[in-house]
Design a protein around this motif. Structure first.
Motif, short mmCIF file in Angstrom:
data_model
loop_
_atom_site.label_atom_id
_atom_site.label_comp_id
_atom_site.label_asym_id
_atom_site.label_seq_id
_atom_site.Cartn_x
_atom_site.Cartn_y
_atom_site.Cartn_z
N THR A 8 -8.16 -0.69 8.83
CA THR A 8 -6.83 -1.03 7.92
C THR A 8 -6.93 -2.14 6.79
N ALA A 9 -7.59 -3.10 7.18
CA ALA A 9 -7.91 -4.33 5.95
C ALA A 9 -8.64 -3.59 4.83
N ASP A 10 -9.50 -2.81 5.21
CA ASP A 10 -10.25 -2.16 3.95
C ASP A 10 -9.51 -1.09 3.17
N LEU A 11 -8.73 -0.48 4.00
CA LEU A 11 -7.52 0.48 3.21
C LEU A 11 -6.80 -0.21 2.25
N LEU A 12 -6.16 -1.31 2.84
CA LEU A 12 -5.10 -2.27 2.02
C LEU A 12 -5.70 -2.59 0.94
N SER A 13 -7.24 -3.07 1.03
CA SER A 13 -7.76 -3.81 -0.01
C SER A 13 -8.01 -3.03 -1.36
N ARG A 14 -8.10 -1.71 -1.00
CA ARG A 14 -8.13 -0.74 -1.78
C ARG A 14 -7.00 -0.07 -2.69
N PHE A 15 -5.92 -0.68 -2.03
CA PHE A 15 -4.44 -0.04 -2.91
C PHE A 15 -4.26 -1.17 -3.81
N THR A 16 -5.00 -0.94 -4.99
CA THR A 16 -4.94 -2.35 -6.04
C THR A 16 -3.77 -2.03 -6.89
N LYS A 17 -3.04 -0.94 -6.88
CA LYS A 17 -1.70 -0.94 -7.74
C LYS A 17 -0.90 -1.59 -7.06
N LEU A 18 -0.87 -1.97 -5.84
CA LEU A 18 0.07 -2.93 -5.15
C LEU A 18 -0.14 -4.32 -5.04
#
Length: 723
Positions: free
Chosen positions: A23-33
Motif C-alpha cells: 500500500t505504501a509503495d502504491l500511494l507513493s507513486r500517485f504523484t498527481k495527488l
C-alpha cells in the motif's frame, strides 16, 4: 520497499488493518495527488476494508458498495483496496471488469501498470486474465497459492456468464480448494449496476413462487462463484447506485454497507458542468438531433462543424501554444447503432481532409478565406474563458498543425486500442463502446446528439458522461454539445445525485434503501430489475425455505437467538414433536433475525429479501408493529427423527416438506405445523431438521431452516418500490 508503516484500526473492524509495504509503495507513486488526497484515499479504502470479512481462516461472506462519481477515480480506489487487502491477509482478488473486451483489457493493463507487475513488484502480484481449466488456470492458481512468498493472485474476468462459469469451475477443483482453504478472497465488481443484477425480477414477480423463477445467466453465475468461495467479500463499485440500492435490500448482491468516495480536487463532474459552468454546455438544435428512425440526418449538422472547430482551436491553444497537456480528445456519440457511428465518422473524415487541404492553399484563395472566416466566427467562443489568449493568427497557424496530427478513430466492436501518446489530438466516433467504463483520455469536447422519445433512466444517462473527469487544467477549453432535453435531464440528475450522495453520507443503508429523490421525467433505473406484485403472487399463505448452506453459522446463530429470548408455550399437544413455543417481537427485531439467518440459494434469498421489505411496508403503512417467531418441537430429540427427505429440484437439492401434517391420533387433534400460527400476524417458524438422503454428505445432517406464514388478509398489491 519499506516494512509495515502503521496500523490504521477503525473501531468497527474485526481484524487489525495495517498499511503495509504494498500500500505504501502504491500511494507513493500517485504523484498527481497531494498529501491530503493521498490521506483521504487511504482513509476511504480502510473504511471499505474494515467492513469486509476477516480474511484469515474464517468462513462467511459480506457485500458492500462503493459509490463514486463518473470518471472520478474508482479504478484508483479499487487498486488501492487491492494493495491494502493483500497487506492484510487476502490471497486472491477477482475483478469483474465490464462486459466488453476493451474494458477487460483496460482494467488488466491498468492493474499491471499501477502495481508494477512487470518490474519490481512482479514477485508480489500474479495477474491472470480470464483463466480457465482449459488453459490450465487451476494449476497456475494452485501453484501460486503454495509459493512460500505468498504472492497476491489477481484475476480479471469479463462480466459474462461463460467466463465467470469457467472461473467458478477453477475454484471448485480439489487442488484449488485445498490450497486456498478458508483464506480470504475479495471480489471487485466494477460498474456493478450493469449485467450483475437479475434482469428477470419483474417477470418473476408474476410467477407463483420463487422456485419457478428465472435468473439471468450472469447473475446466476456470480452467485454460483460466491457459493464456491467459503470466505469472501464482494465489493461493488459504481457511479450509479440506483439499481443496487433499489433491488430488494437482502438480495444476494444487495449491499450491507457502503462507502461514498470523495473525488480529487481537480475533478470536474456534473456539478462543474451543469451548475457552476453552464456556459460550457452547448445546445444541439432539434433538427440536428440524430435518430436512426425519426431523424436520420443526410448531411453533417452545422453544430458538429462548430464543435470540431472549437476542438481544433482548443487543442491548438492548450497543447501546442500553452503546452499544458500533451494531447486532447473529442468524443462523438451519436446513436447506439453502428451505422450511425460510421456515418458520422465518414462526415468527420471528409471534413478534416477538406480543411487540411484548404488551409494549405495560398492566403488569397477564396476557399481558404471562406474557411478561415468560419473559424474566426468561433474564435471568440474558443478564447472567452482564457486569460491572455493567443491571437487568432497564432491559433490558426497551430490549427493547421493539429489537423495534420489528429488521430480519427471509429470505436466499435473489434476496433484497435488507441495509442494516446502518438498524436496531438484524437477524435473518437462510436456508439455503445464509448459508454460506461470506457476512459477517453484528455477529453475536451463531447458531441452527443442522442435522441430520446421516452423517459430516460437516471443511471443510463449518467453513464454516458465520459466528459466528466480530471479536467481542471484545461476546463476552459471543454465544451459539451447536447440536445435541450438531455441538458434538462442532466441538470435534474445532478440535483438528484447530490441529494443522494448527501443522504448516503449521513445515513445507513437501511435508512436509504428506497429513498431516491428523482424528477418525475426520469426513471431511477432499468425497470426489469425491480420486483412488483410479489405480495399478491408470492407472499401469502405458508412457504418454506431451504437453508442448505452456511449450516454451522445458522446453528450457532439460532442457538444464540433462542437463548437470548424468553419463549412462551403455544399449546400442549401431548408429544414433544408437536409442542412448540413462540416469542412476540417488534418488526425491527424480526427483520434483524431474518437478516442474520444465512440463505445462499436464489429463490429463498429473494423470498427473504421481499419478506423484509414487506415487513417494513406493513409497519409503515398498516401500523403493524409486531410479528411472531416460533421454535418448533423445541423439546424434541432430533436424533429420533426419521428425517426429512432431500430431493432433486431443477438440478439442485431442496427439502421435500418441512411441515408435519394434521393428526387425530393423540389426545388433542393436531392441526399440523401449518396450524401453528396467529391468523392475523406474520409468523416465522424455526425448524430443526435431520436430513434423509442417499449420500454420506447429506444423510443424517442436522440443520435449521425456516417456514413463513403470510396472512391472507395482507396479500394485496405491494407498492414499496413503486412509490
Amino acid at each position: 520497499m519499506s516494512e509495515t508503516i502503521k496500523i490504521i484500526q477503525p473501531a468497527s473492524t474485526s481484524f487489525p488493518i495495517v498499511q503495509g509495504e504494498r500500500t505504501a509503495d502504491l500511494l507513493s507513486r500517485f504523484t498527481k495527488l497531494d498529501n491530503d488526497e493521498r490521506e483521504n484515499l487511504l482513509n476511504e479504502t480502510t473504511s471499505i476494508l474494515s467492513q469486509c470479512n476477516n480474511p484469515v481462516e474464517t468462513v462467511g461472506s459480506t457485500t458492500g458498495i462503493t459509490i463514486g462519481y463518473v470518471q472520478s477515480g474508482k479504478t484508483m480506489s479499487f487498486t488501492t483496496l487491492t494493495a491494502l487487502a493483500i497487506d492484510n491477509g487476502f490471497r486472491i482478488v477477482i475483478y469483474f471488469a465490464g462486459i466488453k473486451n476493451n474494458l477487460l483489457e483496460q482494467t488488466t493493463k491498468r492493474l499491471k501498470k499501477d502495481l508494477l507487475t512487470e518490474s519490481d513488484n512482479s514477485r508480489f502480484f500474479k495477474v491472470y486474465q480470464s483463466p480457465s481449466i482449459k488453459t490450465n488456470g487451476h494449476n497456475d492458481i494452485k501453484g501460486a497459492l503454495k509459493l512460500n512468498r505468498k504472492p497476491a493472485i489477481l484475476i480479471t474476468v469479463l462480466k459474462h456468464t461463460k467466463h465467470i462459469s469457467e472461473l467458478t469451475e477453477i475454484f471448485k477443483t480439489i487442488e484449488v480448494r485445498e490450497a486456498l482453504g478458508n483464506n480470504g478472497v475479495m471480489i471487485i465488481d466494477d460498474e456493478a449496476d450493469q449485467a450483475s443484477l437479475n434482469t428477470y425480477a419483474r417477470k418473476n414477480s408474476k410467477s407463483e413462487d420463487w422456485e419457478d423463477d428465472e435468473f439471468s445467466s450472469t447473475y446466476s453465475n456470480i452467485l454460483e462463484l460466491r457459493t464456491s468461495l467459503p470466505n469472501h467479500s464482494y465489493i461493488q463499485y459504481t457511479a450509479t447506485p440506483q439499481a443496487p440500492l433499489l433491488i430488494n435490500i437482502m438480495d444476494l448482491l444487495s449491499p450491507k454497507f457502503h462507502v461514498v468516495l470523495t473525488p480529487g480536487k481537480a475533478y470536474t463532474g456534473g456539478k462543474t458542468f451543469f451548475e457552476d459552468n453552464t456556459d460550457l454546455i452547448k445546445t444541439i438544435p432539434d433538427l440536428e438531433v440524430y435518430h436512426h428512425k425519426h431523424n436520420p440526418l443526410v448531411e453533417c449538422p452545422q453544430s458538429l462543424i462548430e464543435a470540431l472547430q472549437l476542438f481544433l482551436m482548443g487543442t491548438a491553444i492548450v497543447v501546442n501554444i500553452q503546452e499544458k497537456e500533451n494531447f486532447l480528445s473529442m468524443m462523438i456519440h451519436a446513436d447506439r447503432e453502428q451505422d450511425a457511428s460510421k456515418k458520422f465518422y465518414n462526415w468527420v473524415s471528409n471534413i478534416m481532409d477538406n480543411w487540411s487541404n484548404r488551409l494549405g492553399l495560398p492566403d488569397n484563395d477564396p476557399s481558404k478565406i471562406e474557411l478561415v472566416t468560419e473559424f474566426y466566427n468561433n474564435y471568440e467562443d474558443a478564447i472567452k474563458r482564457i486569460d491572455n489568449p493567443p491571437t487568432f493568427d497564432e491559433v490558426m497557424n497551430e490549427v493547421s498543425q493539429v489537423l495534420l496530427d489528429t488521430n480519427l478513430e471509429l470505436v466499435i466492436q473489434g476496433s484497435r486500442e488507441i495509442d494516446w501518446s502518438n498524436a496531438t489530438s484524437h477524435i473518437l466516433v462510436g456508439a455503445e463502446m464509448l459508454n460506461r467504463g470506457y476512459t477517453v483520455e484528455g477529453l475536451a469536447v463531447s458531441y452527443m446528439p442522442r435522441y430520446s422519445i421516452s423517459k430516460s433512466n437516471a443511471d443510463t444517462i449518467q453513464q454516458r458522461c465520459r466528459f466528466f473527469g480530471y479536467k481542471r487544467n484545461y476546463l476552459d477549453s471543454c465544451r459539451v454539445y447536447l440536445p435541450l432535453d438531455s441538458i434538462l435531464e442532466y441538470r435534474d440528475y445532478v440535483e438528484h445525485e447530490e441529494i443522494m450522495r448527501t443522504i448516503l453520507k449521513e445515513n445507513s443503508l437501511e435508512a436509504v434503501e428506497q429513498l431516491l429523490i428523482l424528477n418525475g421525467s426520469m426513471n431511477p433505473t432499468r425497470s426489469n430489475i425491480l420486483s412488483v406484485d410479489v405480495v399478491s403472487h408470492k407472499l401469502n399463505g405458508w412457504r418454506q425455505m431451504n437453508a442448505l448452506q452456511h449450516i454451522d453459522e445458522n446453528i450457532s446463530f439460532v442457538s444464540d437467538f433462542i437463548s437470548s429470548h424468553t419463549f412462551k408455550d403455544f399449546k400442549n399437544f401431548g408429544t414433544d414433536d408437536r409442542n412448540h413455543r413462540y416469542v412476540k417481537l417488534e418488526i425491527g427485531k424480526v427483520i434483524e433475525f431474518l437478516k442474520d439467518f444465512k440463505i445462499m440459494n436464489m429463490p429463498d434469498a429473494l423470498r427473504k429479501s421481499s419478506t423484509i421489505q414487506y415487513l417494513r411496508y406493513l409497519a409503515e403503512k398498516k401500523d403493524i408493529k409486531e410479528a411472531y417467531i416460533f421454535e418448533m418441537s423445541y423439546a424434541y430429540d432430533i436424533s429420533k427423527s426419521k428425517g426429512t427427505s432431500l430431493i432433486d429440484s431443477k438440478g439442485g437439492l431442496k427439502l421435500n416438506n418441512i411441515f408435519s401434517g394434521r393428526s387425530t391420533s393423540g389426545k388433542e387433534i393436531y392441526p399440523g405445523d401449518k396450524g401453528i400460527r396467529f391468523e392475523d400476524s406474520l409468523c416465522v417458524q424455526i425448524h430443526k431438521i435431520k436430513v434423509k438422503h442417499n449420500s454420506m454428505q447429506w444423510d443424517k445432517k442436522v440443520l435449521y431452516t425456516l417456514g413463513i406464514y403470510y396472512p391472507e388478509d395482507f396479500a394485496h398489491s405491494f407498492v414499496g418500490v413503486e412509490k
